[in-house]
Scaffold this active site. Structure first.
Site, PDB file in Angstrom:
ATOM      1  N   LYS A   9       0.834  -1.199   0.000  1.00 37.19           N
ATOM      2  CA  LYS A   9       0.000   0.000   0.000  1.00 37.19           C
ATOM      3  C   LYS A   9       0.879   1.264   0.000  1.00 37.19           C
ATOM      4  O   LYS A   9       2.096   1.172   0.215  1.00 37.19           O
ATOM      5  CB  LYS A   9      -0.927  -0.039   1.230  1.00 37.19           C
ATOM      6  CG  LYS A   9      -1.928  -1.213   1.191  1.00 37.19           C
ATOM      7  CD  LYS A   9      -2.877  -1.183   2.385  1.00 37.19           C
ATOM      8  CE  LYS A   9      -3.864  -2.342   2.349  1.00 37.19           C
ATOM      9  NZ  LYS A   9      -4.863  -2.280   3.446  1.00 37.19           N
ATOM     10  N   TYR A  49     -12.132  -1.720  -3.692  1.00 36.81           N
ATOM     11  CA  TYR A  49     -12.684  -1.952  -2.347  1.00 36.81           C
ATOM     12  C   TYR A  49     -14.212  -1.821  -2.325  1.00 36.81           C
ATOM     13  O   TYR A  49     -14.788  -1.509  -1.279  1.00 36.81           O
ATOM     14  CB  TYR A  49     -12.055  -0.984  -1.343  1.00 36.81           C
ATOM     15  CG  TYR A  49     -10.716  -1.453  -0.794  1.00 36.81           C
ATOM     16  CD1 TYR A  49     -10.602  -2.667  -0.105  1.00 36.81           C
ATOM     17  CD2 TYR A  49      -9.567  -0.686  -0.916  1.00 36.81           C
ATOM     18  CE1 TYR A  49      -9.385  -3.092   0.413  1.00 36.81           C
ATOM     19  CE2 TYR A  49      -8.343  -1.116  -0.391  1.00 36.81           C
ATOM     20  CZ  TYR A  49      -8.266  -2.315   0.275  1.00 36.81           C
ATOM     21  OH  TYR A  49      -7.075  -2.746   0.805  1.00 36.81           O
ATOM     22  N   PHE A  57     -15.441   3.677   7.011  1.00 32.71           N
ATOM     23  CA  PHE A  57     -14.057   4.048   6.678  1.00 32.71           C
ATOM     24  C   PHE A  57     -13.785   4.061   5.172  1.00 32.71           C
ATOM     25  O   PHE A  57     -12.647   4.273   4.759  1.00 32.71           O
ATOM     26  CB  PHE A  57     -13.071   3.113   7.386  1.00 32.71           C
ATOM     27  CG  PHE A  57     -13.264   1.634   7.106  1.00 32.71           C
ATOM     28  CD1 PHE A  57     -12.769   1.058   5.937  1.00 32.71           C
ATOM     29  CD2 PHE A  57     -13.941   0.826   8.009  1.00 32.71           C
ATOM     30  CE1 PHE A  57     -12.936  -0.293   5.677  1.00 32.71           C
ATOM     31  CE2 PHE A  57     -14.112  -0.537   7.756  1.00 32.71           C
ATOM     32  CZ  PHE A  57     -13.606  -1.093   6.580  1.00 32.71           C
ATOM     33  N   ARG A  85      -1.816 -14.048   4.020  1.00 35.38           N
ATOM     34  CA  ARG A  85      -2.486 -13.352   5.134  1.00 35.38           C
ATOM     35  C   ARG A  85      -1.798 -13.646   6.467  1.00 35.38           C
ATOM     36  O   ARG A  85      -1.749 -12.778   7.355  1.00 35.38           O
ATOM     37  CB  ARG A  85      -3.987 -13.701   5.152  1.00 35.38           C
ATOM     38  CG  ARG A  85      -4.716 -13.029   3.970  1.00 35.38           C
ATOM     39  CD  ARG A  85      -6.200 -13.275   3.981  1.00 35.38           C
ATOM     40  NE  ARG A  85      -6.905 -12.599   5.052  1.00 35.38           N
ATOM     41  CZ  ARG A  85      -7.370 -11.347   4.998  1.00 35.38           C
ATOM     42  NH1 ARG A  85      -7.151 -10.585   3.929  1.00 35.38           N
ATOM     43  NH2 ARG A  85      -8.044 -10.828   6.007  1.00 35.38           N
ATOM     44  N   THR A  91      -5.434  -7.257  10.583  1.00 34.08           N
ATOM     45  CA  THR A  91      -5.717  -5.951   9.982  1.00 34.08           C
ATOM     46  C   THR A  91      -5.207  -4.803  10.848  1.00 34.08           C
ATOM     47  O   THR A  91      -4.569  -3.875  10.357  1.00 34.08           O
ATOM     48  CB  THR A  91      -7.245  -5.788   9.789  1.00 34.08           C
ATOM     49  OG1 THR A  91      -7.748  -6.948   9.133  1.00 34.08           O
ATOM     50  CG2 THR A  91      -7.569  -4.547   8.982  1.00 34.08           C
ATOM     51  N   ARG A 102       2.590  -6.533   9.403  1.00 38.03           N
ATOM     52  CA  ARG A 102       1.847  -5.425  10.013  1.00 38.03           C
ATOM     53  C   ARG A 102       2.344  -5.138  11.427  1.00 38.03           C
ATOM     54  O   ARG A 102       2.402  -3.976  11.857  1.00 38.03           O
ATOM     55  CB  ARG A 102       0.343  -5.728   9.982  1.00 38.03           C
ATOM     56  CG  ARG A 102      -0.238  -5.508   8.563  1.00 38.03           C
ATOM     57  CD  ARG A 102      -1.595  -6.121   8.406  1.00 38.03           C
ATOM     58  NE  ARG A 102      -2.284  -5.672   7.190  1.00 38.03           N
ATOM     59  CZ  ARG A 102      -3.402  -6.221   6.738  1.00 38.03           C
ATOM     60  NH1 ARG A 102      -3.957  -7.237   7.385  1.00 38.03           N
ATOM     61  NH2 ARG A 102      -3.976  -5.761   5.636  1.00 38.03           N
ATOM     62  N   ASN A 112      -1.868   0.072   6.944  1.00 39.54           N
ATOM     63  CA  ASN A 112      -1.360  -1.225   7.406  1.00 39.54           C
ATOM     64  C   ASN A 112      -0.522  -1.954   6.353  1.00 39.54           C
ATOM     65  O   ASN A 112      -0.437  -3.172   6.341  1.00 39.54           O
ATOM     66  CB  ASN A 112      -2.498  -2.089   7.951  1.00 39.54           C
ATOM     67  CG  ASN A 112      -3.566  -2.369   6.917  1.00 39.54           C
ATOM     68  OD1 ASN A 112      -3.405  -2.023   5.749  1.00 39.54           O
ATOM     69  ND2 ASN A 112      -4.651  -3.011   7.326  1.00 39.54           N
ATOM     70  N   HIS A 115      -1.862  -5.534   1.490  1.00 39.50           N
ATOM     71  CA  HIS A 115      -3.162  -6.169   1.254  1.00 39.50           C
ATOM     72  C   HIS A 115      -2.950  -7.604   0.780  1.00 39.50           C
ATOM     73  O   HIS A 115      -1.990  -7.887   0.068  1.00 39.50           O
ATOM     74  CB  HIS A 115      -3.950  -5.411   0.170  1.00 39.50           C
ATOM     75  CG  HIS A 115      -5.096  -6.206  -0.397  1.00 39.50           C
ATOM     76  ND1 HIS A 115      -6.327  -6.252   0.199  1.00 39.50           N
ATOM     77  CD2 HIS A 115      -5.170  -7.026  -1.478  1.00 39.50           C
ATOM     78  CE1 HIS A 115      -7.123  -7.062  -0.502  1.00 39.50           C
ATOM     79  NE2 HIS A 115      -6.441  -7.541  -1.521  1.00 39.50           N
ATOM     80  N   GLU A 126      -9.682  -9.806  -7.870  1.00 41.34           N
ATOM     81  CA  GLU A 126      -8.638  -8.796  -7.628  1.00 41.34           C
ATOM     82  C   GLU A 126      -7.469  -8.933  -8.602  1.00 41.34           C
ATOM     83  O   GLU A 126      -6.925  -7.930  -9.059  1.00 41.34           O
ATOM     84  CB  GLU A 126      -8.156  -8.908  -6.172  1.00 41.34           C
ATOM     85  CG  GLU A 126      -9.245  -8.475  -5.200  1.00 41.34           C
ATOM     86  CD  GLU A 126      -8.858  -8.648  -3.735  1.00 41.34           C
ATOM     87  OE1 GLU A 126      -7.736  -9.130  -3.443  1.00 41.34           O
ATOM     88  OE2 GLU A 126      -9.671  -8.284  -2.871  1.00 41.34           O
TER      89      GLU A 126
HETATM   90  P1  ATP Z   1      -6.938  -5.922   3.144  1.00 37.87           P
HETATM   91  O1  ATP Z   1      -8.284  -6.187   2.505  1.00 37.87           O
HETATM   92  O2  ATP Z   1      -6.385  -4.546   2.849  1.00 37.87           O
HETATM   93  O3  ATP Z   1      -5.951  -7.013   2.880  1.00 37.87           O
HETATM   94  P2  ATP Z   1      -7.969  -6.927   5.611  1.00 37.87           P
HETATM   95  O4  ATP Z   1      -8.578  -7.999   4.766  1.00 37.87           O
HETATM   96  O5  ATP Z   1      -7.090  -7.330   6.739  1.00 37.87           O
HETATM   97  O6  ATP Z   1      -7.111  -5.946   4.728  1.00 37.87           O
HETATM   98  P3  ATP Z   1     -10.512  -5.580   5.527  1.00 37.87           P
HETATM   99  O7  ATP Z   1     -11.528  -5.803   6.577  1.00 37.87           O
HETATM  100  O8  ATP Z   1     -10.693  -6.206   4.186  1.00 37.87           O
HETATM  101  O9  ATP Z   1      -9.079  -5.951   6.145  1.00 37.87           O
HETATM  102  O10 ATP Z   1     -10.369  -4.011   5.348  1.00 37.87           O
HETATM  103  C1  ATP Z   1      -9.750  -3.474   4.191  1.00 37.87           C
HETATM  104  C2  ATP Z   1      -8.845  -2.339   4.589  1.00 37.87           C
HETATM  105  O11 ATP Z   1      -9.645  -1.279   5.073  1.00 37.87           O
HETATM  106  C3  ATP Z   1      -7.888  -2.634   5.747  1.00 37.87           C
HETATM  107  O12 ATP Z   1      -6.697  -3.276   5.355  1.00 37.87           O
HETATM  108  C4  ATP Z   1      -7.614  -1.261   6.256  1.00 37.87           C
HETATM  109  O13 ATP Z   1      -6.655  -0.596   5.435  1.00 37.87           O
HETATM  110  C5  ATP Z   1      -8.973  -0.601   6.121  1.00 37.87           C
HETATM  111  N1  ATP Z   1      -9.774  -0.722   7.339  1.00 37.87           N
HETATM  112  C6  ATP Z   1     -10.383  -1.832   7.808  1.00 37.87           C
HETATM  113  N2  ATP Z   1     -11.048  -1.605   8.946  1.00 37.87           N
HETATM  114  C7  ATP Z   1     -10.857  -0.284   9.203  1.00 37.87           C
HETATM  115  C8  ATP Z   1     -11.286   0.589  10.242  1.00 37.87           C
HETATM  116  N3  ATP Z   1     -12.062   0.178  11.234  1.00 37.87           N
HETATM  117  N4  ATP Z   1     -10.874   1.886  10.166  1.00 37.87           N
HETATM  118  C9  ATP Z   1     -10.101   2.326   9.154  1.00 37.87           C
HETATM  119  N5  ATP Z   1      -9.674   1.558   8.133  1.00 37.87           N
HETATM  120  C10 ATP Z   1     -10.033   0.275   8.164  1.00 37.87           C
HETATM  121 MG    MG Z   2      -9.722  -7.572   3.035  1.00 39.39          MG
END
Ligand code: ATP
Ligand code: MG
Length: 138
Positions: A9, A49, A57, A85, A91, A102, A112, A115, A126
């Protein structure tokens, strides 16, 4: 064999840890099968997304994801989705296990660093979102 999409990212690129992230994937036995740097537009980040479009968010996340260059990669290996992962960590870096990307580098739940796709269907969507078949090695 399984494929997954990973992204370094904008915060990861700013921190100069592109090689560190890719190296951790490679050291675990995973193979990079497609790779490029790109600067996502807000629209491209929103499309990527889209599953999160109703989340509070979403605006901040898509602004962050379009705030600078990212590194996009397709990663291949046995159990690649879970492996990536596991290497990424939770996350929220506060909950991430020691030794994960992370835990070691992320500043917040939003910034973070990395992805990884979360299921075979999302991985297929994706990878196809960013790469065409010609750009993926066999
Ligand atoms: P990613 O999809 O980026 O690999 P993830 O699967 O661990 O991460 P998701 O729940 O898919 O997490 O959320 C996507 C992204 O949105 C997170 O990686 C983070 O950057 C952001 N995000 C998730 N939850 C929050 C939150 N509560 N506040 C702010 N940003 C968030
Ligand atoms: Mg995700």
């Amino acid at each position: 064999m399984e494929r997954t999409l990973s992204i370094v990212k904008p915060d990861g690129v700013r921190k100069n840890i592109v090689g560190e992230v890719i190296g951790r994937f490679e050291k675990s036995g995973l193979k990079v099968v497609a790779l490029k740097m790109a600067s996502l537009t807000r629209k491209e980040a929103e499309g990527f997304y889209a599953v999160h479009c109703k989340r509070p968010f979403f605006g901040s996340l898509t602004e962050f994801m379009s705030s600078g260059p990212v590194v996009l990669m397709a990663i291949e290996g046995a159990g690649a989705i879970k492996k990536v992962r596991d290497i990424m960590g939770a996350t929220d870096p506060k909950n991430a296990a020691p030794g994960t990307i992370r835990k070691d580098f992320a500043d917040s739940i939003e910034s973070n660093v990395v992805h990884g796709s979360d299921a075979p269907e999302t991985a297929a969507f994706e990878i196809g979102y960013f790469f065409n078949a010609l750009e993926i090695r066999c």
